[in-house]
Scaffold this active site. Structure first.
Site, short mmCIF file in Angstrom:
data_model
loop_
_atom_site.label_atom_id
_atom_site.label_comp_id
_atom_site.label_asym_id
_atom_site.label_seq_id
_atom_site.Cartn_x
_atom_site.Cartn_y
_atom_site.Cartn_z
N CYS A 29 1.73 -2.70 0.54
CA CYS A 29 1.50 -3.93 1.32
C CYS A 29 2.44 -5.03 0.83
CB CYS A 29 0.03 -4.33 1.22
SG CYS A 29 -0.49 -5.52 2.48
N HIS A 73 -2.35 0.79 3.13
CA HIS A 73 -2.94 1.00 1.80
C HIS A 73 -3.33 2.47 1.63
CE1 HIS A 73 -3.51 -3.27 0.48
NE2 HIS A 73 -3.34 -3.47 1.77
N GLU A 105 -4.17 4.08 -0.90
CA GLU A 105 -5.20 4.32 -1.92
C GLU A 105 -6.58 4.52 -1.31
OE1 GLU A 105 -4.75 -0.29 -1.84
OE2 GLU A 105 -3.52 1.51 -1.50
#
Length: 575
Positions: A406, A543, A545
């Site tokens: 990001c 993102h 993750e």
């Protein structure tokens, strides 16, 4: 439907989320379908506008819901997909009730906490508990409800009362309560003290709830006499008092609970034998248990290590980057490397900080220079951004593996624009609105007057450019890891951002060697950035993750850790 409520006492942050997630894993090992709900007693509608330093990370779901970080634990441990409705807040409940009152749905009655708020809570739970959470489309068998905060808090009172009523609404055979409490160790001899647990159970009972299981958080296993004392004074059997001691990693907690008979206890308490479990579900459950056992064994056997330096601006509370940490751990396990994670406050890398505190400035740069890999995660605001730019420059010039997420992508592009493309004043519109070269700009459709829920949120498609299949490391990672369907060139990842790379500069960047290999469906938004002449230099606007799992790590994180450890793709995927 069976319901298990998980509450907590003595202190906040005691580990209710990990306990709830671990309990869910155990239930899945016997073939049950499990869902989870998190209750947060704060007045916010969601976690989106809350400071990471105060509350930890904001976890984003497929539907764009900005929720508490514990929902990330549920998704990672249970391998399920939740929705924004799986996170209940006081703000959501009151908003719903007030909207009904304005429409006249209460037929002139005086709207009160009891019964209108408590009824709304119970109805919300029953509705969400029935929503499928996996690809089977089948309704869950068990719903685990985590009550945030600490029993006795004023803001929790309506939820506690709702749960008191709920136990009778669904029946004793369908409702169980597990209470997580702290057993501190006091004095030089390390005596385990039971008074805090006695006090919190007494308070819980005064509110109309009696625990079926008391999970005692402690630094070491409970002494037999301590267990007996808690059993006697808290009016439960000894088998209903379990020890949740400190372990090497959270992945050990499900097996720790199983060793103490927690699954057998709930089997009897809730009559789980009466739930029909198909042969396929049983096989899946056995597979989960085997994989989870192997996961913990592999974790304990790790000998070699890899050092990752995270350059962030919220490092005073490391839970601000919880999903990033977990994604790195997942990739470390896959690579058979123990993760050594070092933290650098981004502002301490800036030249201005050197004037204020030269010793800390040198220390920060020493830590950065020790990295096998550098990770720059997301964030908002101007503070520390020049430090992040400096970290990206170091990684690019020194050929250190780099992953930017990001804002981490955006600062890498700004650095490249300044130092490779010659745009010395390049910046983001977020940090310098009057910059001549706005390399990062505000997205046209995003509101800046209302901050809650107005970003580009949730699951979005990213399309790999034609011609990148021969050389793009990110594309190869997605292909071989199974995150991208065979023969396809699109992936689905979760987003949370308000700014994007300015498309008018893309041709200039690509002329100089920075390639945007992944874009949105229209080809207008830059989603994945790579440098060719570098061991691993990747940025993602999304993102990754959020979708990483212990047994299936995120492709960008996996590639980053592999490069940081000096491994090739073939080393991992031929196993």
């Amino acid at each position: 439907m069976k319901y298990i409520l998980v509450s907590g006492g003595v202190i906040s942050g005691i580990g209710k989320g990990i306990f709830a997630s671990s309990l869910g894993v155990l239930l899945k090992t016997i073939g049950l379908k499990v869902t989870a709900i998190k209750i947060d007693p704060y007045m916010n509608i969601d976690a989106g506008t809350m400071s990471p330093i105060e509350h930890g990370e904001v976890f984003v779901l497929n539907d764009g819901g900005e929720v508490d970080l514990d929902l990330g634990n549920y998704e990672r441990f249970l391998d399920v997909t939740l929705t924004r409705d799986n996170n209940i807040t006081t703000g959501k409940i009151y908003q719903q009730v007030i909207q009904k009152e304005r429409k006249g749905e209460y037929l002139g009655k005086t709207v009160q906490v009891v019964p209108h708020i408590t009824d709304a809570i119970q109805e919300w739970i029953e509705r969400v508990a029935m929503v499928p959470v996996d690809h089977s489309g089948e309704k869950p068998d068990v719903c685990i409800i985590e009550l945030g905060g600490t029993v006795g808090d004023i803001e929790s009172a309506p939820f506690v009362e709702a749960m008191r009523q709920f136990q009778f609404r669904v029946g004793h055979a369908n409702f169980a309560l597990a209470h997580v409490s702290l057993v501190p160790v006091i004095g030089p001899v390390g005596e385990q003290k039971t008074k805090p647990t006695q006090a919190t159970i007494r308070e819980l009972r005064a509110l109309g709830l009696s625990p079926d299981l008391i999970a005692c958080r402690c630094c070491k296993a409970l002494e037999p006499e301590v267990r007996a004392k808690i059993s006697m004074f808290c009016h439960v059997g000894k088998e209903q008092v379990i020890s949740v001691r400190d372990v090497l990693s959270t992945y050990h907690v499900p097996l720790l609970l199983e060793e103490q008979g927690v699954l057998s206890f709930f089997h009897k308490r809730l009559g789980l034998d009466n739930i029909h479990i198909s042969a396929d579900q049983l096989i899946k459950g056995e597979s989960i248990l085997k994989k989870w056992t192997k996961l913990t064994e592999d974790h304990d056997r790790l000998k070699k290590s890899v050092t990752i330096v995270l350059v962030g601006k919220y490092i005073n509370l490391q839970d601000s980057y919880l999903s990033v940490i977990k994604a790195l751990e997942h990739s470390g396990l896959k690579c058979e490397r123990k993760l050594i994670l070092k933290w650098v406050e981004a502002s301490e890398l800036e030249h201005e900080f050197e004037k204020v505190n030269p010793d800390k400035y040198c220390e920060a740069w020493n830590v950065l220079s020790s990295a096998n890999g550098i990770l720059v995660p997301g964030g908002f605001g101007n503070r520390g951004t020049e430090g992040k730019v400096a970290a990206a420059k170091w990684a690019r010039e020194k050929k250190v593996p780099y992953l930017g997420i990001c804002l981490g992508l955006q600062v890498a592009v700004i650095e490249f624009a300044r130092n490779v493309c010659g745009f010395s004043d390049a910046n983001s519109e977020e940090f310098e609105p009057h910059s001549k070269h706005k390399i990062v700009i505000n997205m046209p459709e995003v509101s800046l007057t209302h901050l809650g829920g107005t970003m580009r949120l949730g699951m979005r498609s990213t399309i790999f450019k034609d011609g990148t299949e021969k050389w793009s490391i990110t594309r190869k990672l997605y292909e071989v890891s199974g995150f991208m369907a065979v023969g396809k060139r699109s992936i689905e990842e979760r987003h949370r951002h308000r700014y994007e790379v300015n498309p008018t500069y893309i041709s200039k960047f690509e002329e100089k060697g920075m390639h945007f290999v992944g874009r949105d469906e229209k080809g207008e938004r830059m989603e994945i950035m790579e440098l060719k002449d570098h061991p691993f230099f990747v940025g993602t606007q999304y993102h990754p993750e959020y979708l990483s799992r212990p047994l299936n790590p995120s492709p960008p994180f996996l590639g980053f850790v592999m490069a940081s450890a000096g491994l090739s793709l073939d080393t991992i995927f031929q196993k």
